[in-house]
Write a protein that holds these residues in place. Structure first.
Motif, PDB file in Angstrom:
ATOM      1  N   VAL A   1       0.824  -1.210   0.000  1.00  0.00           N
ATOM      2  CA  VAL A   1       0.000   0.000   0.000  1.00  0.00           C
ATOM      3  C   VAL A   1       0.857   1.259   0.000  1.00  0.00           C
ATOM      4  O   VAL A   1       0.605   2.194  -0.762  1.00  0.00           O
ATOM      5  CB  VAL A   1      -0.964  -0.006   1.216  1.00  0.00           C
ATOM      6  CG1 VAL A   1      -1.602   1.363   1.410  1.00  0.00           C
ATOM      7  CG2 VAL A   1      -2.040  -1.061   1.023  1.00  0.00           C
ATOM      8  N   ASP A   2       1.882   1.293   0.860  1.00  0.00           N
ATOM      9  CA  ASP A   2       2.695   2.508   0.947  1.00  0.00           C
ATOM     10  C   ASP A   2       3.628   2.680  -0.245  1.00  0.00           C
ATOM     11  O   ASP A   2       4.265   3.718  -0.387  1.00  0.00           O
ATOM     12  CB  ASP A   2       3.492   2.528   2.249  1.00  0.00           C
ATOM     13  CG  ASP A   2       4.407   1.311   2.410  1.00  0.00           C
ATOM     14  OD1 ASP A   2       4.433   0.471   1.494  1.00  0.00           O
ATOM     15  OD2 ASP A   2       5.079   1.208   3.454  1.00  0.00           O
ATOM     16  N   GLU A   3       3.685   1.686  -1.124  1.00  0.00           N
ATOM     17  CA  GLU A   3       4.527   1.782  -2.313  1.00  0.00           C
ATOM     18  C   GLU A   3       3.782   2.393  -3.493  1.00  0.00           C
ATOM     19  O   GLU A   3       4.385   2.994  -4.384  1.00  0.00           O
ATOM     20  CB  GLU A   3       5.045   0.393  -2.691  1.00  0.00           C
ATOM     21  CG  GLU A   3       6.060   0.378  -3.829  1.00  0.00           C
ATOM     22  CD  GLU A   3       6.514  -1.024  -4.191  1.00  0.00           C
ATOM     23  OE1 GLU A   3       7.334  -1.145  -5.116  1.00  0.00           O
ATOM     24  OE2 GLU A   3       6.028  -1.996  -3.565  1.00  0.00           O
TER      25      GLU A   3
ATOM     26  N   LEU B   1      -9.100   9.468  -9.967  1.00  0.00           N
ATOM     27  CA  LEU B   1      -9.568   8.604  -8.879  1.00  0.00           C
ATOM     28  C   LEU B   1      -9.002   7.194  -9.014  1.00  0.00           C
ATOM     29  O   LEU B   1      -8.712   6.536  -8.011  1.00  0.00           O
ATOM     30  CB  LEU B   1     -11.096   8.560  -8.848  1.00  0.00           C
ATOM     31  CG  LEU B   1     -11.713   7.803  -7.664  1.00  0.00           C
ATOM     32  CD1 LEU B   1     -11.312   8.424  -6.337  1.00  0.00           C
ATOM     33  CD2 LEU B   1     -13.232   7.731  -7.792  1.00  0.00           C
ATOM     34  N   ARG B   2      -8.817   6.726 -10.239  1.00  0.00           N
ATOM     35  CA  ARG B   2      -8.320   5.356 -10.415  1.00  0.00           C
ATOM     36  C   ARG B   2      -6.889   5.194  -9.899  1.00  0.00           C
ATOM     37  O   ARG B   2      -6.443   4.071  -9.651  1.00  0.00           O
ATOM     38  CB  ARG B   2      -8.405   4.930 -11.888  1.00  0.00           C
ATOM     39  CG  ARG B   2      -7.409   5.594 -12.799  1.00  0.00           C
ATOM     40  CD  ARG B   2      -7.545   5.116 -14.242  1.00  0.00           C
ATOM     41  NE  ARG B   2      -6.485   5.648 -15.068  1.00  0.00           N
ATOM     42  CZ  ARG B   2      -6.462   6.856 -15.599  1.00  0.00           C
ATOM     43  NH1 ARG B   2      -7.486   7.691 -15.379  1.00  0.00           N
ATOM     44  NH2 ARG B   2      -5.449   7.260 -16.336  1.00  0.00           N
ATOM     45  N   ASN B   3      -6.163   6.304  -9.731  1.00  0.00           N
ATOM     46  CA  ASN B   3      -4.791   6.236  -9.235  1.00  0.00           C
ATOM     47  C   ASN B   3      -4.700   6.345  -7.711  1.00  0.00           C
ATOM     48  O   ASN B   3      -3.612   6.206  -7.149  1.00  0.00           O
ATOM     49  CB  ASN B   3      -3.958   7.359  -9.865  1.00  0.00           C
ATOM     50  CG  ASN B   3      -3.853   7.218 -11.366  1.00  0.00           C
ATOM     51  OD1 ASN B   3      -3.558   6.138 -11.882  1.00  0.00           O
ATOM     52  ND2 ASN B   3      -4.102   8.301 -12.092  1.00  0.00           N
ATOM     53  N   VAL B   4      -5.830   6.614  -7.069  1.00  0.00           N
ATOM     54  CA  VAL B   4      -5.857   6.767  -5.614  1.00  0.00           C
ATOM     55  C   VAL B   4      -5.840   5.389  -4.960  1.00  0.00           C
ATOM     56  O   VAL B   4      -6.566   4.486  -5.374  1.00  0.00           O
ATOM     57  CB  VAL B   4      -7.107   7.558  -5.177  1.00  0.00           C
ATOM     58  CG1 VAL B   4      -7.221   7.593  -3.659  1.00  0.00           C
ATOM     59  CG2 VAL B   4      -7.060   8.972  -5.740  1.00  0.00           C
ATOM     60  N   THR B   5      -5.034   5.234  -3.927  1.00  0.00           N
ATOM     61  CA  THR B   5      -4.915   3.936  -3.257  1.00  0.00           C
ATOM     62  C   THR B   5      -6.208   3.554  -2.553  1.00  0.00           C
ATOM     63  O   THR B   5      -6.741   2.463  -2.752  1.00  0.00           O
ATOM     64  CB  THR B   5      -3.758   3.958  -2.242  1.00  0.00           C
ATOM     65  OG1 THR B   5      -2.545   4.305  -2.932  1.00  0.00           O
ATOM     66  CG2 THR B   5      -3.590   2.601  -1.589  1.00  0.00           C
TER      67      THR B   5
END
Length: 249
Positions: free
Chosen positions: A16-18, A141-145
């Motif tokens: 997730v953090d990557e 939005l599609r790039n938001v985790t």
């Protein structure tokens, strides 16, 4: 699919953090050629999609607008025309290079007045509750985790009566369009990226990220879960793109 520790980056599962770092790398790479690539990828139709999204926002003079993932400032320019001298538009992006490119282009167009700039993460917006009449996120939005967190954050900063507008690549509504679109996305688009932006992998990721994005009805439900009401969506170009709209009542 997103778990407690991993999420998707295109078709890959990553920590997730990557993901934020990986997405930043994509847009750092394509920032300077972003507008040219948008014109080539969509044959210029993206400009029509953006104008329709702005029309559906019902933004009026004097209102305050947050343009999330605003990139090079196309939508900020359109919103600026609508809000006039008494309104304000905030061009926001998580990516410093994209934000810098957008700011420079807006200044070059003589549009510095009533436009602010903010480097922000859509999942935790640094604005007070009930600040904006409209929050728009276009092709971001599609790039938001954590999309659910981002939608809740947009709802929080929206004034009562305000609108959230999500303009995003979506899922074709018929099989013929879907097959043609898949062939173009995975065979043609990366080659355009290689020759124009000198970056095939970033545009392969963009194609994959579109396929991983929620379908129209699912995104509508996610917006409702975030608290938005009267949610609806409008398919364009046989569902290749959709505009979702919801209200804070």
């Amino acid at each position: 699919m997103t778990t407690d520790n991993t999420t998707h980056f295109g078709f890959k599962q990553v920590a997730v953090d990557e993901k934020v770092k990986l997405v930043r790398g994509v847009f750092d790479s394509v920032a300077e050629q972003y507008d040219i690539m948008n014109d080539l990828m969509s044959l210029g139709i993206h400009r029509i999609w953006k104008r329709i999204a702005v029309q559906l926002s019902n933004v009026r003079k004097g209102e305050h607008v947050l343009d999330l993932a605003g990139g090079t400032g196309d939508l900020t320019t359109l919103f600026h025309e609508r809000v006039g001298s008494d309104g304000q538009v905030v061009l926001a992006d998580i990516n410093a290079q994209m934000l810098r490119t957008g700011r420079d282009r807006l200044i070059d167009r003589g549009l510095a007045a009533n436009i602010r700039y903010a480097q922000v993460n859509a999942e935790c917006l640094p604005f007070a509750d009930n600040t904006f009449d409209c929050v728009c996120i276009a092709f971001g939005l599609r790039n938001v985790t954590d999309k659910d967190a981002a939608l809740r954050s947009m709802y929080r900063v929206l004034k009562p009566g305000g609108r959230v507008i999500v303009l995003e690549f979506s899922h074709p509504t018929d099989k013929v369009t879907e097959k043609v679109y898949d062939f173009y996305s995975f065979n043609i688009l990366p080659k355009i990226g290689r020759f124009v932006a000198k970056d095939e992998e970033s545009y392969r990721y963009l194609a994959e990220s579109i396929r991983m994005h929620p379908k129209q009805a699912e995104l509508k439900q996610m917006m409702e879960n975030a608290g938005l009401e009267r949610c609806e969506y409008f398919n364009m170009t046989q569902g290749i793109v959709a505009v979702h709209r919801g209200y804070k009542i």
